[in-house]
Structure formats: structure tokens, C-alpha cells
Design a protein around this motif. Structure first.
Motif, short mmCIF file in Angstrom:
data_model
loop_
_atom_site.label_atom_id
_atom_site.label_comp_id
_atom_site.label_asym_id
_atom_site.label_seq_id
_atom_site.Cartn_x
_atom_site.Cartn_y
_atom_site.Cartn_z
N PRO A 296 0.83 -1.21 0.00
CA PRO A 296 0.00 0.00 0.00
C PRO A 296 0.86 1.25 0.00
O PRO A 296 1.99 1.24 0.48
CB PRO A 296 -0.77 -0.12 1.32
N GLU A 297 0.30 2.32 -0.58
CA GLU A 297 1.01 3.60 -0.61
C GLU A 297 1.45 3.99 0.80
O GLU A 297 0.72 3.80 1.76
CB GLU A 297 0.08 4.69 -1.15
N GLY A 298 2.62 4.52 0.89
CA GLY A 298 3.09 5.03 2.17
C GLY A 298 3.51 3.95 3.15
O GLY A 298 3.65 4.22 4.33
N ASN A 299 3.74 2.74 2.65
CA ASN A 299 4.02 1.65 3.57
C ASN A 299 5.43 1.07 3.40
O ASN A 299 5.79 0.12 4.08
CB ASN A 299 2.99 0.53 3.36
N HIS B 259 13.38 9.81 -9.00
CA HIS B 259 12.54 8.68 -8.56
C HIS B 259 11.91 8.99 -7.19
O HIS B 259 10.70 8.80 -7.00
CB HIS B 259 13.36 7.40 -8.48
N VAL B 260 12.73 9.46 -6.28
CA VAL B 260 12.21 9.76 -4.94
C VAL B 260 11.28 10.98 -4.98
O VAL B 260 10.25 11.02 -4.31
CB VAL B 260 13.39 9.96 -3.95
N PHE B 261 11.62 11.94 -5.82
CA PHE B 261 10.77 13.13 -5.97
C PHE B 261 9.38 12.74 -6.49
O PHE B 261 8.36 13.22 -6.00
CB PHE B 261 11.45 14.09 -6.96
N GLY C 26 7.51 9.85 -3.79
CA GLY C 26 7.60 10.04 -2.34
C GLY C 26 6.44 9.47 -1.57
O GLY C 26 6.60 8.96 -0.45
N ASP C 27 5.24 9.51 -2.17
CA ASP C 27 4.05 9.04 -1.46
C ASP C 27 4.11 7.54 -1.16
O ASP C 27 3.42 7.04 -0.29
CB ASP C 27 2.78 9.33 -2.26
N GLN D 110 16.95 15.37 1.10
CA GLN D 110 16.27 16.67 1.21
C GLN D 110 15.00 16.73 0.37
O GLN D 110 14.30 17.74 0.39
CB GLN D 110 17.22 17.80 0.82
N VAL D 111 14.72 15.67 -0.37
CA VAL D 111 13.49 15.69 -1.19
C VAL D 111 12.26 15.55 -0.29
O VAL D 111 11.29 16.30 -0.41
CB VAL D 111 13.53 14.55 -2.23
N HIS D 112 12.31 14.58 0.62
CA HIS D 112 11.22 14.41 1.58
C HIS D 112 11.84 14.32 2.99
O HIS D 112 11.85 13.24 3.60
CB HIS D 112 10.42 13.14 1.29
N PRO D 113 12.38 15.41 3.47
CA PRO D 113 13.17 15.33 4.71
C PRO D 113 12.39 14.84 5.91
O PRO D 113 12.95 14.19 6.79
CB PRO D 113 13.66 16.77 4.90
N ALA D 114 11.12 15.14 5.96
CA ALA D 114 10.35 14.77 7.14
C ALA D 114 10.29 13.26 7.32
O ALA D 114 10.14 12.76 8.43
CB ALA D 114 8.94 15.35 7.05
N LYS D 115 10.39 12.53 6.22
CA LYS D 115 10.34 11.07 6.34
C LYS D 115 11.71 10.44 6.05
O LYS D 115 11.79 9.26 5.75
CB LYS D 115 9.25 10.47 5.44
#
Lengths: 428, 572
Positions: free
Chosen positions: A31-34, A145-147, A150-151, A171-176
Motif C-alpha cells: 500500500p502507498e506510504g508503507n 525517482h524519490v521526488f 515520495g508518497d 532533502q526531497v522528503h526530509p520529514a520522512k
């Protein structure tokens, strides 16, 4: 778009698969985000590097424990050339999806110019710091790819801090993004660009207390930091006699495994060992495995014996057969080989400039440290004169490793911090 | 679906246009386009083409022919780089014209050097041809559109105004309370946030000045951002911000680069975003605040005015800013909101602002009164200096004066000198620019330290004069006025005089005007900003700017100092 060599070397352990689209929830993916992605500068057979090994252990370990894990890495095997030796695209290794992206190399002159200033401890402008980090290997396709995806990811794990794959992609999705910095007390670590990277990350995983202490001294770190440690695999058996027979080693020897390069203290070790040989003669050989050229007269006289890149079994046996393991590097964040040596019951002689190694040696009482060449020679004198006593004195090293560096403990700490910082669905 | 080449500074480079471009990239890909990126410096872009010279621009033309469309994020720094002479710059424009002929070209103009275009007919003509040949030219405000059409000499209809936030999507879904909790801001306090790269033209110091002098109860100000580039002016400015924020436990400087996600968290957490810009082309921060539904206080600059939507407040000077901040705080309903009665707009000369003395370590030698508040003299000293300066320079200082007639100050002539403006080694005459650059490269090693020394000397002299004027002013016009509550706040009259580092001077129990009769001989690095303000006043034709000596936002004339790092629209 980005031109690649066609002469790819296929990793023996990778099942090459036809190009596949990224996994998604709609085509059978998790699933997305997993997904937990481990973003490593290099991965695969023949890759030598402590941080890369820690990342691979953690990725496969978490996958075994039921997590959806992916490895994102480059096509490179060698961290000097960064040549694209593995083919790009997605493969599956032991049930884990491995996606490789091609590297692009900078022209190098800015890297050299600014790098010299950094190493000299000069104040370097932010513009030059950015030129420096972008003039080495880059991996734009990995960034995109990560950009774009990211989801899909619950967490992105990066190591070590100094490579572009960590600096740019984290730094593309720093929070995660959780960074395992593998930090050393070195000039680049003081650059603004890395301070911002580490202070802004979604979390930090340290390998040891000294590394965490160093991080806290250097940066203004938030609450999301933990010492997760790293693991050392416990071999089923050691075969020291087989090793010495296989490589025709007929004398007691000290052993060094790893990258033979200036930054790892290799040159200083050669200098000290040469002086020791000139004083004591050929009583103690220096056996070495790993990568990097030697090019030293003592190699021709068979005092320095290069056994090449060893299998895990041979390396473990070499550890057990050695009179002592040499760790000349001042820049260690974990020092896996030191712990492997202790696990094999072999004492350690280590550069005391490394807080981490000194910490291991003091806590285990399984070795000696030196702070200059004269001390190194005395350590070599001691192991020459009292090899058995030295081994007996270091017997506690094995238990120290068994007590503190087991994979399941590391994975549990990782899971705990992931659940605390980035619970499933946090970003959906 | 079409294939698009996006030409832009790009991540991981820290750059406002790069951030803007990443958002447009995300939008274009979400719309189904195949987009590749080319950047002038090595980056995460797919291609790296060194621009900043005609050869680079021509390489770009070759690359662009393989795409259906090219979008170029236009910033002078990226495009012209080392092309200093009129001929070289005209050649870059010519290459852009060629790019426009090679494929449909969208120019997103974020910043343009109108001064140069105005002076150089060669470049103006080249620019006109290049812009004529584009498929689409966009800017973010009507003012820019009119200026572009007028200066370059193209029809106004050729220039399209697009919403700066057209590609912006929120990067956080948090509520304000959640965002405050995530960042660690007290949920019971009104939070002002000034966020973006820390640069003089952003005017974040004005927000801090307003915090010090306004009646804002327990409201907090968070200044968040980092230096975009290393530059002595920026370093000095940030040092000044640190000093300013140290004066109050309600002001915080978070000096670090924040990610896009965290950026939106800060904006979302803010009860109001404060953007007292001295100059800007267009503001990404303003757009993001509007996307996230956070109220904004912004300078009344022509370009910002056109960006502002909804209930944002526009301010033209420090006094306006103070009033706007007070207005928002007063309208908010916070349980911890505790305004000091009798202050604010109805403030009288005898009213005073609270001191920040809470929570300081107790002096080990002070055993006289165990119940009295412990005190850090360093903190109080910083407040003394800053409050004094705010009192002297701010509009409120006018209130206590016996005579409202503007008095010229001795330092004005020094301030009017401004910094040494190094002439650019360029020329429209063939070969002369090159000769100038050669001479410069030969002598610069010796000249540069001399120039720096002269500037330091000028700065130190002016600071000394300003300091003397402060002292003179206080002795002439400001009676010492210590109120009971002042004394009570620190536990008795004994606390009135403390031994400071440099001698004996009053550290506590003062009202909002500076009352020291001992003089302060410490350097205040923030006075360097006043020197720049002095230069502003020299250039300004507004008599009020001259009258309000040192009033920071008094001049609405944008300042552009040669040799300063360039501003960028969309900059953070």
C-alpha cells in the motif's frame, strides 16, 4: 538520457529481471506510504564499505521481520571511480526489491579545489560547499525517482552522510528521511550543508554512543535521534588453520581488512609497520584483505601479504588466525571489523584517535590503542613478544560483542523509532 | 502529453527559483508531461549546461530542439553569470532568441536587471528581439509586466501575468494547533513568523524592532531561515538579528535551512506571517502563506501589493508594522494573552514595556533577598541597549520630545557617504572592459584590503558619532524617570545600579526611553544597518525619510547596493 556503459557486470546474487515499472498498490505492490526504502550509495557483491554493510543488514533484517523494504542504490561498485558496473533497473535480491540508478560524475576541478580548502580547515562559502558536493558523483535519476514517488514511502533511510545520494536525496522528503550519518570528527562534517541536512532530517540513527556524542557536540539536534547500533554476524565456525594453509602463511601475523587508502590510516600503518620490521626483522607479517593498491617493497619480500577480496568465511578465519587485528583508521563511526576480530577472540591494536574504537577497546578490555607511531611499534613489539598472553587477556571481547551488537536488538530499536517517529500512515 | 525541457537552477542548490521550479515540475508531471531538467550548475537536473555565456546558451539551443517546449526560469544570475560586458550580454540574449526559434519557449521572468537594460541600447535591442521571439513571457505582477513592456519596448499584450502560486500546493495538512505542536510553539501564544533567507532586504529586523516596541503581550516572533550565500554583509546582518532576538525571550532566531515540508509547517503554525520587505520582486513566502490560509503582514511595495489577496495587512513603515501586529494580537483570542494596559496607541511618555528578567540564574553573591528574581545582567544589558536604540530611533521617541522640529544630526553627513561603491569593470567600448578587468585582477590583491579598511574606518567613525549623539540626546531631552513598578519588578531600589562589564550603569528599572547618564561604550553591530539606512536617506527624495532619522522603514525607496548578493523573486 544519461549515457551508460553497456559492459555491466551482473551481481551473482541478483536475479536480473526485465525492466519493471515501480511497484504500486495497484500492481501488486505494498500500500502507498508503507515502504521503508534504504538509500545506499552502493550495494551488491564486491562492495566494500562499513556503512553499506550496515544498510544491507538492516534492509534484509527488517524485510525478514515482515516490513515492506526496498533498496535504492546506484549502479556503482567502486567508490573511487563510481563507474556504472551494475545494470540500471529493478531486480529482486532475497525477496527485496533493489532498484539501481546510474551515476553521473562531475568534472572534478571544483571538488579538488574546494576539497583542499575544506581539509585545510578554511572557511568555505556556502556556494563553494554546494559546488563541492555537486562535483562528485551524482545520481539524478535516483533524485527524480524519490521526488516522483515520495508518497509510496513510509520512511527513507540514508547512509552515510557525506555522499551526494544522502545529501541531495534526503532533502526531497526530509520529514520522512532518517539518516544514519556514520559520523566522524572530520572537517567536512562541519560544513553548513551537512549541518542543515542533519538538523533538518526526520530522524537520526547513530551507531554508537561516541558517534551520538559527536553529533550532539557538532549540531543542534532535535529529539528524533537514537542509538540503534549495528550488528555483527556471528559465524558458525572459524577455520584458522585452513586460512593459513590456503594462503601459505607460515608466520604469526597481524591482520587488516578493508579499504587500503589514506583516509583509513593505511599509509600510516605501512610507515609504522616498516619501521617495526626494520627494528625487529621478519617476525610478524602483515596480512591484508580488501581493496586498494599496496605498492610497497615489503610486499615483494612477503612481509606484507595481500590476500585480496575475501569471502565472509575466509575473512572470519583470518580474524581468528591473526595474532592481532590492526585498526589504523581515526575515522570510525562503528568499526565493524574491530568487533569481528573481538568476536573471533583476537585482540585489537587500534588508533586511539578514533573515539569509537577507543570506546570499544575500553569497554571490552580486548585490545590496545596507540596514539603515535612509536606506540604502534610498541604494540607490535608486545604482540610479537607475548602473543598468547595478549590473546588470553582479550578473551572478554567475544562476550562484549555478543552482549551488545546482535541484529535482532538493532532491528527492534529501528522498529521502535520508526513507530515513534514515522508510524504507518503518518504521511498518507 | 508533451516533452518539456525545464531550464532552471535546481536542487540540491539552495535557491528560491530552484524551489519554485521544483513545484512547477511536480505540477507538470502530475499533468502527464514528460519533463527533463537542465541546470547551469551540476545538480539533480538531468543535464548540466554551463550557462552564463554565449557558448552555454548555444548548447542549450541544441538540447532544446529535442523537446516540444522549453520553459526557462529567468534569473540574471543564472543566465548572464560571467557575461558582464554589453556585447557578451547581448550575445546571451541573441542565443535566447535562437532558442525561441528552435522550439516554443516560455520565459518565466523572476527578475530582470532593468537598470542595465535602460542604460544599454545594444542589450535592450537584443532583449527585445529575444522576448519577441518567445512563445510566452510571464511575470508575477502587473507592475513587472508594465515595467518589462516599457523598458524593453514590447507590447504590453506580449507579457502575461501569472499567479506566483499557480503551481503551489500545500505540503502540510496540519491544523494550526497541530503545526504549532509539531514545531514546539506554545499553543496558547500568538505566533508571528518571518521566514525565508536571512538578508537585509527581507527586513526581518524590522519585525523584531516592532516586537520590542509594540504592546504585544505574550506574543512570540519566530525568525526562521538561513543565509542563502556567504557574504560579509549577510553575516553582519544575521549577527545583528541574533543580538536583537537575544533581547527578549519572546523572540527566536532559528538560523537554519528548512525543507519545503517544514517551511509549510512554520507558515501553517503562524498566526501571522510578517514580511516587512525593503525590496522584493515577488514573494514565494507570501504565496505559500496565502495557499495555506495564513494571514500576512507585508510591506506596501508595488509588487507585493499586487500579490496580496484576502485579509492581509499592508504596512509602509515601522509604525504601521507595530500597529498591524498589535491589531492582530488584540483581535486574537488566546488564553495566555495578557496585554499591558495603558500602552499601545494610547501610550504616554511615562508608560513602559516589560523587561525580560524571568528565569535567569540567581547571582551566587546575592543573599540579601531570597525571594527576589534572579537576574542575568548580560541579558538586561542587551535589552538596555536595544530598548535605548528603539526609543531613540523609533517613532515613539517623538512622543517625549519637547520640540517636534526635525533636528539634523551630525552623523548624517557621514551616513550619507554610504559604502564605497566599487566600479564595475565593464564598458560599452570594445576592449575597454577587458582592459579594466585585467587591471583589476592585477591590483585587486592590494586594493581590496585597503577598501575594506576604509569601510571599517568609516563604519567605526559613524558608530562613534551616533553613539555620542545618542548620549547627547538623552542628556538634553530625556529626564530620568523611574517608576515604582520598575523597581518592584526587580525587588528593590538596590537593584537600580549594577556593576556592568564596562563600569557602573543602570541596568534595570528604566522606562522605555534610555536614561543612562553613564554612556555605553560597547559596539552595537546593528548600527551598521543604520549606516545603510543613512545611504537610503541620502538617495530618498521623501522629506519624511530625512526627518525620521533612522526610522527603519521610513524610506519607501528600494535600495540596491552594488556588490550585494542579488535578490531573487520566489526567494525564501
Amino acid at each position: 538520457m544519461i549515457q551508460l556503459d553497456n559492459n555491466f557486470e551482473r551481481s551473482a546474487s541478483e536475479k536480473l529481471m526485465p525492466p519493471m515499472p515501480p511497484l504500486s498498490a495497484s500492481n501488486g505492490g505494498p500500500p502507498e506510504g508503507n515502504i521503508i526504502a534504504f538509500v545506499s550509495p552502493r550495494f551488491g557483491d564486491g562492495v566494500v564499505g562499513g556503512a553499506e554493510a550496515v544498510m544491507a543488514d538492516a534492509a534484509f533484517g527488517l524485510a525478514r521481520r515482515g516490513h515492506n523494504v526496498e533498496i535504492l542504490t546506484t549502479c556503482a561498485k567502486d567508490h573511487f571511480t563510481w563507474a556504472n558496473e551494475f545494470p540500471p533497473g529493478r531486480t529482486v535480491v532475497d525477496g527485496v526489491s533493489v532498484t539501481r540508478f546510474p551515476t553521473v560524475l562531475g568534472e572534478g576541478s571544483a571538488r579538488q579545489r574546494v576539497g583542499d580548502e575544506i581539509l585545510a580547515g578554511k572557511q568555505v562559502s556556502i556556494q563553494d560547499q554546494q559546488l563541492w558536493i555537486n562535483d562528485s558523483l551524482r545520481c539524478p535519476e535516483m533524485w527524480h525517482h524519490v521526488f516522483d514517488n515520495g508518497d509510496r514511502y513510509r520512511a527513507l533511510i540514508f547512509a552515510p552522510y557525506m555522499f551526494w545520494t544522502t545529501y541531495a536525496v534526503a532533502q526531497v522528503h526530509p520529514a520522512k528521511s532518517i539518516i544514519m550519518p556514520c559520523l566522524h570528527d572530520e572537517e567536512p562534517a562541519r560544513l553548513d550543508i551537512f549541518r542543515e541536512l542533519l538538523e533538518g532530517a526526520g530522524g537520526l540513527w547513530f551507531l554508537t554512543e561516541p558517534e551520538r556524542d559527536l553529533g550532539q557536540r557538532m549540531y543542534n539536534l532535535g529529539d528524533r535521534q537514537a542509538i540503534v547500533g549495528a550488528s555483527v554476524a556471528v559465524p558458525n565456525q572459524y577455520e584458522p588453520t585452513s586460512f593459513t594453509s590456503k594462503f601459505n602463511i607460515d608466520r604469526p601475523f597481524i591482520y587488516y581488512a578493508g579499504r587500503r587508502e589514506w583516509g583509513k590510516g593505511w599509509n600510516a600503518l605501512l610507515d609504522g609497520y616498516s619501521r617495526f620490521v626494520s627494528q625487529r626483522g621478519r617476525q610478524l607479517a602483515l596480512v591484508t584483505s580488501g581493496v586498494g593498491s599496496i605498492d610497497h617493497p615489503l610486499e615483494r619480500s612477503n612481509d606484507i601479504i595481500d590476500v585480496g577480496l575475501l569471502s565472509d568465511d575466509d575473512r572470519n578465519s583470518a580474524m581468528a588466525a591473526a595474532a592481532a587485528y590492526l585498526q589504523p583508521s581515526a575515522m570510525e563511526s562503528f568499526s565493524r571489523t574491530v568487533l569481528e576480530s573481538m568476536l573471533a577472540g583476537t585482540p585489537v591494536i587500534a588508533n586511539g584517535a578514533s573515539d569509537v574504537v577507543q570506546w570499544h577497546v575500553q569497554r571490552s578490555n580486548a585490545g590496545l590503542v596507540y596514539n603515535n607511531e612509536a606506540e604502534l611499534i610498541e604494540c607490535l613489539n608486545f604482540v610479537t613478544d607475548h602473543p598468547e598472553e595478549f590473546k588470553r587477556a582479550a578473551v572478554g571481547g567475544r562476550q562484549y560483542v555478543l552482549d551488545h551488537f546482535q541484529l535482532e536488538d538493532v532491528l527492534r530499536r529501528m522498529e521502535y523509532t520508526l513507530d515513534q517517529w514515522l508510524p504507518v500512515g503518518a504521511f498518507v | 502529453m508533451s516533452s518539456i525541457l525545464l531550464v532552471t537552477p535546481f536542487a540540491p542548490q539552495r535557491d528560491g527559483i530552484a524551489t519554485y521550479a521544483a513545484q512547477e515540475l511536480q505540477q507538470l508531471r502530475a499533468d502527464g508531461h514528460k519533463v527533463d531538467v537542465v541546470s547551469p550548475l551540476p545538480s539533480a537536473a538531468h543535464y548540466h549546461v554551463p550557462l552564463g555565456n554565449p557558448a552555454g546558451a548555444l548548447k542549450l539551443v541544441q538540447l532544446a530542439t529535442g523537446y516540444d517546449r522549453t520553459i526557462l526560469q529567468f534569473g540574471p544570475e543564472m543566465l548572464f553569470g560571467r557575461a558582464k560586458s554589453a556585447a557578451a550580454r547581448a550575445a546571451v540574449w541573441a542565443a535566447l532568441a535562437a532558442l525561441g526559434r528552435a522550439c516554443p519557449l516560455d520565459l518565466r521572468i523572476h527578475e530582470l536587471e532593468y537598470e542595465i537594460l535602460t542604460k544599454s541600447p545594444i542589450e535592450r535591442s537584443a532583449a527585445r528581439r529575444a522576448i519577441h521571439g518567445t512563445d510566452r513571457v510571464t511575470v508575477h505582477t502587473e507592475t513587472e509586466a508594465n515595467q518589462l513592456a516599457t523598458v524593453v519596448g514590447i507590447g504590453r499584450g506580449k507579457v502575461e501575468v501569472i499567479d506566483h502560486g499557480a503551481h503551489f500546493v500545500p505540503r502540510t495538512m496540519m491544523t494550526r494547533a497541530e503545526a504549532k505542536a509539531a514545531i514546539g510553539i506554545d499553543p496558547n501564544r500568538f505566533a508571528f513568523v518571518s521566514i525565508g533567507f536571512l538578508q537585509y532586504h527581507k527586513g526581518f529586523d524590522l519585525a523584531a524592532e516592532a516586537m520590542l516596541s509594540a504592546n504585544l503581550g505574550n506574543a512570540e516572533l519566530h525568525i526562521v531561515g538561513s543565509k542563502r550565500v556567504s557574504h560579509p554583509d549577510i553575516n553582519r546582518y544575521v549577527d545583528g538579528l541574533k543580538r536583537l532576538c537575544a533581547a527578549s525571550d519572546r523572540m527566536f532566531l532559528h538560523e537554519r535551512f528548512v525543507s519545503d515540508d517544514e517551511f509549510d509547517q512554520w507558515v501553517r503554525a503562524a498566526d501571522a506571517v510578517v514580511l516587512p520587505y525593503r525590496e522584493i520582486w515577488s514573494s514565494s513566502v507570501l504565496e505559500r502563506a496565502q495557499v495555506l490560509g495564513t494571514r500576512v503582514i507585508a510591506s506596501d511595495l508595488p509588487q507585493l501589493k499586487q500579490q496580496v489577496r484576502g485579509d492581509s495587512l499592508l504596512i509602509s513603515d515601522l509604525d504601521d508594522l507595530r500597529v498591524a501586529m498589535e491589531k492582530l494580537v488584540a483581535a486574537a483570542d488566546y488564553p495566555d494573552h495578557d496585554l499591558i494596559s495603558g500602552t499601545g496607541e494610547g501610550q504616554t511618555g511615562n508608560d513602559h514595556r516589560s523587561w525580560n528578567i524571568a528565569g535567569e540564574p540567581k547571582l551566587p553573591s546575592d543573599s540579601r533577598d531570597s525571594a527576589s528574581s534572579p537576574l542575568d545582567l548580560g541579558r538586561v544589558q542587551a535589552q538596555v541597549e536595544l530598548r535605548a536604540r528603539a526609543g531613540l530611533l523609533g517613532p515613539s521617541s517623538e512622543q517625549g520630545r519637547k520640540n517636534d522640529t526635525p533636528q539634523p544630526l551630525a552623523s548624517e553627513s557621514l551616513m550619507a557617504l554610504g559604502d564605497y561603491e566599487k566600479p564595475e569593470p565593464v564598458s560599452h567600448r570594445l576592449g575597454v572592459g577587458r582592459a579594466k578587468r585585467t587591471v583589476l585582477s592585477l591590483v585587486n590583491w592590494q586594493l581590496a584590503p585597503i577598501i575594506q579598511h576604509v569601510e571599517d574606518l568609516q563604519r567605526a567613525t559613524t558608530e562613534a558619532i551616533v553613539r555620542l549623539e545618542h548620549r547627547q540626546n538623552q542628556m538634553d531631552e530625556r529626564p530620568i524617570d523611574v517608576t515604582d513598578s520598575d523597581l518592584g519588578s526587580v525587588g528593590g531600589t538596590d537593584a537600580r545600579l549594577e556593576h556592568g562589564v564596562d563600569g557602573v550603569y543602570p541596568t534595570v528599572g528604566l522606562d522605555d526611553q534610555f536614561k543612562s547618564d553613564s554612556g555605553i561604550d560597547r559596539l552595537d553591530p546593528f548600527l551598521s544597518r543604520e549606516l545603510v539606512e543613512g545611504k537610503n536617506r541620502r538617495r530618498s527624495t521623501d522629506p519624511r525619510a530625512r526627518r525620521d532619522h533612522g526610522e527603519l522603514a521610513g524610506s519607501d525607496e528600494p535600495e540596491h547596493l552594488p556588490g550585494k548578493p542579488s535578490r531573487q523573486s520566489g526567494g525564501r
